[in-house]
Design a protein around this motif. Structure first.
Motif, PDB file in Angstrom:
ATOM      1  N   VAL A  83       0.848  -1.198   0.000  1.00  0.00           N
ATOM      2  CA  VAL A  83       0.000   0.000   0.000  1.00  0.00           C
ATOM      3  C   VAL A  83       0.878   1.241   0.000  1.00  0.00           C
ATOM      4  CG1 VAL A  83      -1.751   1.297   1.284  1.00  0.00           C
ATOM      5  CG2 VAL A  83      -1.875  -1.195   1.165  1.00  0.00           C
ATOM      6  N   ASP A  84       1.905   1.230   0.849  1.00  0.00           N
ATOM      7  CA  ASP A  84       2.910   2.294   0.885  1.00  0.00           C
ATOM      8  C   ASP A  84       4.206   1.676   1.406  1.00  0.00           C
ATOM      9  OD1 ASP A  84       2.786   2.287   3.772  1.00  0.00           O
ATOM     10  OD2 ASP A  84       1.110   3.698   3.700  1.00  0.00           O
ATOM     11  N   THR A  96       3.320  -0.299   4.724  1.00  0.00           N
ATOM     12  CA  THR A  96       2.090  -1.069   4.896  1.00  0.00           C
ATOM     13  C   THR A  96       1.884  -2.060   3.756  1.00  0.00           C
ATOM     14  OG1 THR A  96       1.102   0.923   5.870  1.00  0.00           O
ATOM     15  CG2 THR A  96      -0.393  -0.894   5.351  1.00  0.00           C
ATOM     16  N   GLU A 136      -1.094  -4.827   2.371  1.00  0.00           N
ATOM     17  CA  GLU A 136      -2.488  -5.242   2.486  1.00  0.00           C
ATOM     18  C   GLU A 136      -2.569  -6.712   2.096  1.00  0.00           C
ATOM     19  OE1 GLU A 136      -6.172  -2.894   1.029  1.00  0.00           O
ATOM     20  OE2 GLU A 136      -5.694  -4.371  -0.553  1.00  0.00           O
ATOM     21  N   ARG A 163      -4.994 -10.127   1.614  1.00  0.00           N
ATOM     22  CA  ARG A 163      -6.395 -10.370   1.263  1.00  0.00           C
ATOM     23  C   ARG A 163      -6.626 -11.856   1.012  1.00  0.00           C
ATOM     24  NH1 ARG A 163     -10.135  -6.875  -1.393  1.00  0.00           N
ATOM     25  NH2 ARG A 163      -8.448  -5.372  -1.338  1.00  0.00           N
ATOM     26  N   SER A 174      -0.882  -5.478  14.331  1.00  0.00           N
ATOM     27  CA  SER A 174      -2.030  -5.379  13.428  1.00  0.00           C
ATOM     28  C   SER A 174      -3.211  -6.066  14.095  1.00  0.00           C
ATOM     29  CB  SER A 174      -1.720  -6.020  12.072  1.00  0.00           C
ATOM     30  OG  SER A 174      -1.464  -7.391  12.237  1.00  0.00           O
ATOM     31  N   VAL A 177      -9.792  -8.629   4.394  1.00  0.00           N
ATOM     32  CA  VAL A 177      -8.720  -7.696   4.052  1.00  0.00           C
ATOM     33  C   VAL A 177      -8.098  -7.213   5.351  1.00  0.00           C
ATOM     34  CG1 VAL A 177      -8.117  -5.528   2.912  1.00  0.00           C
ATOM     35  CG2 VAL A 177      -9.924  -6.976   1.956  1.00  0.00           C
ATOM     36  N   LYS A 214      -4.737  -4.903   6.952  1.00  0.00           N
ATOM     37  CA  LYS A 214      -3.578  -4.018   6.772  1.00  0.00           C
ATOM     38  C   LYS A 214      -2.488  -4.471   7.741  1.00  0.00           C
ATOM     39  CE  LYS A 214      -5.672  -0.784   4.209  1.00  0.00           C
ATOM     40  NZ  LYS A 214      -5.457  -0.511   2.861  1.00  0.00           N
ATOM     41  N   PRO A 236       1.070  -3.482   9.189  1.00  0.00           N
ATOM     42  CA  PRO A 236       2.103  -2.443   9.283  1.00  0.00           C
ATOM     43  C   PRO A 236       3.494  -3.072   9.432  1.00  0.00           C
ATOM     44  CG  PRO A 236       0.937  -2.638  11.364  1.00  0.00           C
ATOM     45  CD  PRO A 236       0.279  -3.590  10.406  1.00  0.00           C
ATOM     46  N   PRO A 266      -0.143   2.697  -4.528  1.00  0.00           N
ATOM     47  CA  PRO A 266      -0.167   1.290  -4.085  1.00  0.00           C
ATOM     48  C   PRO A 266       0.110   0.347  -5.251  1.00  0.00           C
ATOM     49  CG  PRO A 266      -2.055   2.473  -3.193  1.00  0.00           C
ATOM     50  CD  PRO A 266      -1.386   3.391  -4.187  1.00  0.00           C
TER      51      PRO A 266
END
Length: 182
Positions: A61-62, A65, A67, A69, A95, A119, A121, A123, A167
């Motif tokens: 994501v960045d 982070t 993600e 799923r 998390s 989903v 996230k 970290p 992302p």
């Protein structure tokens, strides 16, 4: 009880004394049973392979982070308390998994489960812009038919976006195979 021959007005030929008709009826019933058309003779339900029932993917994501799923097939569910995530190199920060739906399970008692999609996230402890990371997901789930799968470990390697970057695209652990017919 003998079958009577069907008279067509012609002289009987070899094999037309009703045996062809019996073979035709038997083969028709066999095909209908295989297709599940005959009540009580339906074929056994087929279970999906673990990686299709619980399809895992992840994306950056960045720079801090990831993600994760799971796409969970209809008629299947994942256990919340059987999910574990890890990342290499590095470590994950704290998390939180979203709450699941409480279910009285025939195998494990009162548990929380996920259906359809999950989903999360994840970290990262340290920023890693542009770095390749491997995300591991250990999970266990069951089919509504009463069959539980053994725990499975799925991994994907992905690139984290640069600082301020967009992302990344999801990377599937078990990508669908392309068919020449599609």
């Amino acid at each position: 009880m003998a079958l009577n021959a069907i008279l067509t007005g012609s002289a009987p030929k070899h094999g037309t004394d009703g045996t062809r008709l019996v073979r035709l009826v038997r083969s028709t019933i066999a095909v209908a049973a295989a297709l599940g058309v005959v009540p009580g003779m339906a074929a056994e339900p087929r279970l999906l392979p673990n990686e299709q029932a619980f399809a895992f993917s992840a994306r950056g994501v960045d720079e801090r982070t990831v993600e994760a799923r799971f796409v969970i097939a209809d008629g299947y569910y994942l256990y919340r308390d059987r999910l574990k995530f890890a990342v290499e190199p590095g470590a994950l920060g704290e998390s939180a998994l979203p709450p699941g739906k409480v279910k009285e399970d025939q195998f494990f008692g009162k548990v929380e489960t996920y259906r359809n999609q999950l989903v999360v996230k994840l970290p990262l402890d340290a920023a890693a812009p542009g770095r390749l990371v491997t995300v591991s997901a250990e999970s266990q789930g069951c089919a509504d038919l009463g069959v539980c799968y053994p725990p499975q470990l799925q991994k994907v390697t992905l690139s984290l976006p640069p600082v301020g970057g967009r992302p990344g695209t999801p990377v599937e652990a078990a990508p669908k195979k392309k068919s020449w017919l599609n």
